[in-house]
Design an enzyme around this catalytic site. Structure first.
Site, PDB file in Angstrom:
ATOM      1  N   GLY A   1      51.722  24.424  50.379  1.00  0.00           N
ATOM      2  CA  GLY A   1      51.352  25.294  49.273  1.00  0.00           C
ATOM      3  C   GLY A   1      50.876  26.670  49.705  1.00  0.00           C
TER       4      GLY A   1
ATOM      5  CB  THR B   1      46.576  29.759  40.291  1.00  0.00           C
ATOM      6  OG1 THR B   1      47.772  28.997  40.402  1.00  0.00           O
ATOM      7  CG2 THR B   1      45.647  29.400  41.423  1.00  0.00           C
ATOM      8  CB  VAL B   2      44.172  33.996  38.878  1.00  0.00           C
ATOM      9  CG1 VAL B   2      42.980  34.944  38.767  1.00  0.00           C
ATOM     10  CG2 VAL B   2      44.809  34.081  40.256  1.00  0.00           C
TER      11      VAL B   2
ATOM     12  N   GLY C   1      43.932  32.298  45.918  1.00  0.00           N
ATOM     13  CA  GLY C   1      43.366  31.047  45.432  1.00  0.00           C
ATOM     14  C   GLY C   1      42.691  31.230  44.097  1.00  0.00           C
TER      15      GLY C   1
ATOM     16  CB  ALA D   1      26.491  40.985  33.031  1.00  0.00           C
TER      17      ALA D   1
ATOM     18  CG  ASP E   1      51.492  40.174  48.315  1.00  0.00           C
ATOM     19  OD1 ASP E   1      51.268  40.284  47.099  1.00  0.00           O
ATOM     20  OD2 ASP E   1      50.621  39.860  49.144  1.00  0.00           O
TER      21      ASP E   1
ATOM     22  N   GLY F   1      42.079  39.300  47.244  1.00  0.00           N
ATOM     23  CA  GLY F   1      41.441  38.241  46.460  1.00  0.00           C
ATOM     24  C   GLY F   1      39.952  38.441  46.235  1.00  0.00           C
TER      25      GLY F   1
ATOM     26  CE  LYS G   1      47.868  41.154  48.041  1.00  0.00           C
ATOM     27  NZ  LYS G   1      47.987  39.911  48.847  1.00  0.00           N
TER      28      LYS G   1
END
Lengths: 444, 444
Positions: A187, A13-14, A302, A33, A201, A134, A205
């Site tokens: 989901g 996903t990521v 996500g 950059a 989780d 995220g 964090k």
């Protein structure tokens, strides 16, 4: 200048989001950059799927070590997750002199000290904006944006799955089990949701935020972790009536005695901005002594939101890739050599030493004198009561005894004292079920 | 290593906060920065007051140029404000090879291009986290935290005075003039509040955010600026009934034709988090193509919150003070040499080209056919109506005609088309007073 060469370990996903955003916004990103960023190699066990994502121009392998061994690769992005192979690969990448970007909160919360030390010794960066909340740049805000402050506490909604479940329970008056199934269907929850719903989780964090807020090493093993599986729809409803919302918060706080580090459901005043963070969104509230409270809100998971954080780390690395490591921001905000000493001065406190306030729901026989009995036990433990909500009898039990819920809000007290008082209350014959105890945070 | 030597130009509210926070948190800050930060010299016209704040150990002068001329000073912090002497001093400090930290949004919004060019040529930093939204690290978030994104729009409550006034008008149902006096009494509004209430201060900040979001030069002269002085309590009440709040927003948006840059009162859905930012607090909502919406909330003014931002800039400078300027983040997020070309591709649009939706309050004679007349004029201009709120007649006018407010919400339309439609509606005999038109932003 030649674009910086990035190797991806894992393109789920990521990883696919990172690839897509780098492709789509390559000009915009290079304009910021000062140099291009190019994914040059991808390792994934599913080589065919990986190739379908990245096309024919990019080398795809099934062996992550081939990416690490490639001398053209400047930065390795670890998106495998977990404590196992990911740890070995991150350490090997560091040993090979690669900079590392990772979204792996579990790895850093548990093995961060070892990993950051290895990176420091080798003079490479380990960046992890994507590991917490995220796409919200909370790591950068805490590490650099608030560097003037003595941080007093951090409280965050840092797990989208549980916030989605709690939002749905409140909106629809449903019980946990029902909403979990819905979340899995949509989901928002994984097939095995244990790490999310049990608070693990969020604790990973919170552990990282705690280290960065107070300049101490990551100490996941000392975190108190309690999930949302025991929450009843009734508690959410009572909390609402009292002007509160229930959220799963990751909390870390500096006190005179040490650092609190805890994840558990919390009542918070409904009028606070963070109480109105709904669905799978994340938000982190940081209290600094100079700035006061600041809040950071956005998507905590996500594909592209997390990719946004991964790429921000890559841009930071591009800027400093050939600079003296002394110019870099330390990974945990404070100079690495000062962390261990600070841990001595600021130990993580056992939960019994935490001071907070409480919501209690006590199922009692609806008889004269029960309220007095209970409140006198609480007063006897030197706990001060803030509010009492006594319901009408709502059920006639098996022995013909009318039952009701007694809701009590307390002022701040030591958790150990509350434990002792609760043990005595639980032993009363008129208390008919296990007491529900939820901590309450005013966040002011 | 010797602490970095800082010279303050002006030690009023923010300067004294900067001094106090650097004193109080010096160990914490040095543990982050890897080096101490020391205020070595202060210039203020009121030397005695300055000395009372900083004590005997620090050199106090009444001539800012003495600070700039001091070879021991590494960084000059400009806290004088305004476009006048502050501009000359900042340019002189740059010319003298000093890094500059400033909280001066007016200066950067108007003269930023010249100042950043001078700093670039001299190889020094001009940092300005404190210039927008006080202690909220929004400059860093937009510049570095969201560097992966094509920014789509930014919308912020970036003036605390006007947000305080609007919050009070809504809470207490009071008119603007009454609340302004209260705000002045409480210190939330200045004796001459023009820059705040007319939207100029917010437009300075929006101009800076616009440049950083889209990689274009600062163009304050092209900003559309409308304050809150014309807002009536009635509009706030009607907005509430329709599910909206009215906030003074600074908005900048990328469109196919160019960039919108505008400050005006806006209806926003009450359920949005930013609609619930009350009192003197600030919040900035940023929409990026990868990350989605992120929000940053906190105190936008005040002594120590603003000092928090000034010191964060100092810590950034400490880290890179002896590094090659190529390692630094460009002040406006994008490499300086790319800004001018981008301005050609992304011109700031005139207000007539802005596309948004509208709230209209039209004072009409309460007669048959008036609503049909007005809605057909709107439809004739190809403007689509979202909702109509027709009130009962509430007043009998001088000629015995019953009057009422007609409230219309529209869908998105070009401002120029709306102007034309409003001119025609205003000319109707049954329209009895100047039409109130407030723009509406859904922020999704």
């Amino acid at each position: 200048m030649k674009p910086i060469q990035v190797g991806l370990l894992g393109i789920g996903t990521v990883g696919s989001g990172t690839f897509a955003v780098l492709q789509r916004n390559q000009q915009e990103i290079a304009r910021r950059a000062g140099r291009g960023i190019e994914i040059a190699m991808v390792a994934d066990l599913d080589v065919e799927r990986a190739r379908a994502i990245v096309g024919e121009q990019i080398q795809v392998v099934n062996d992550a070590r081939a990416v690490i061994a490639n001398p053209d690769i400047d930065v390795v992005v670890e998106l495998i997750g977990g404590y196992g192979i990911a740890k070995a690969l991150v350490l090997e990448a560091i040993a090979a002199g690669k900079h590392v970007v990772t979204a792996n909160k579990a790895l850093l919360a548990v093995h961060g000290t070892e990993i950051f030390q290895a990176a420091h010794d080798k003079g490479v960066v380990v960046a992890f904006e994507a590991a917490v909340a995220g796409g919200i740049p909370i790591i950068k805000a805490l590490r650099e944006g608030l560097s003037a402050n003595q941080i007093q506490w951090v409280a965050g909604i840092i797990n989208g799955t549980t916030n989605f479940i709690l939002s749905e329970m409140r909106d629809k008056g449903l019980d946990f089990d029902v909403v979990l199934k819905e979340a899995q269907r949509l989901g928002y929850a994984e097939a095995d949701p244990t790490f999310d719903i049990e608070g693990v989780d969020a604790a990973h964090k919170a552990t990282i935020l705690s280290a960065m807020a107070f300049g101490i090493p990551v100490q996941f093993d000392k975190a108190y972790v309690e999930g949302i599986t025991q929450l009843a729809a009734a508690d959410i409803k009572y909390a609402e009536q009292l002007g509160y919302r229930i959220k799963l918060l990751g909390i870390t706080k500096r006190t005179d005695k040490g650092v609190e580090l805890r994840v558990h459901p919390s009542l918070i005043p409904a009028k606070r901005l963070i109480a109105n963070v709904e669905g799978a969104m994340n938000a982190v509230l940081v209290q600094g002594d100079a700035v006061g409270a600041t809040l950071y809100y956005g998507k905590g998971a996500g594909s592209e939101p997390t990719a946004s954080a991964v790429i921000a780390d890559l841009v930071d690395i591009v800027r400093l890739i050939d600079a003296d490591p002394a110019h870099r921001v330390p990974p945990l905000a404070f100079q690495s050599h000062t962390l261990a000493a600070a841990a001595g001065a600021l130990p993580v406190l056992p939960m019994a030493e935490v001071v907070t306030s409480y919501y209690l729901r006590i199922r009692v026989a609806d008889e004269a004198g029960v309220l007095a009995q209970i409140t006198s036990l609480i007063a006897g433990a030197n706990i001060s009561i803030d509010a009492v909500l006594q319901r009408e009898a709502d059920e006639i039990g098996g022995e013909g005894i009318a039952q009701t819920d007694l809701i009590i809000l307390t002022h701040d007290t030591r958790e150990g004292d509350m434990d002792a008082a609760l043990a005595r209350i639980q032993a009363l014959p008129s208390v008919l079920a296990p007491i529900t105890r939820i901590r309450k945070e005013e966040l002011n």
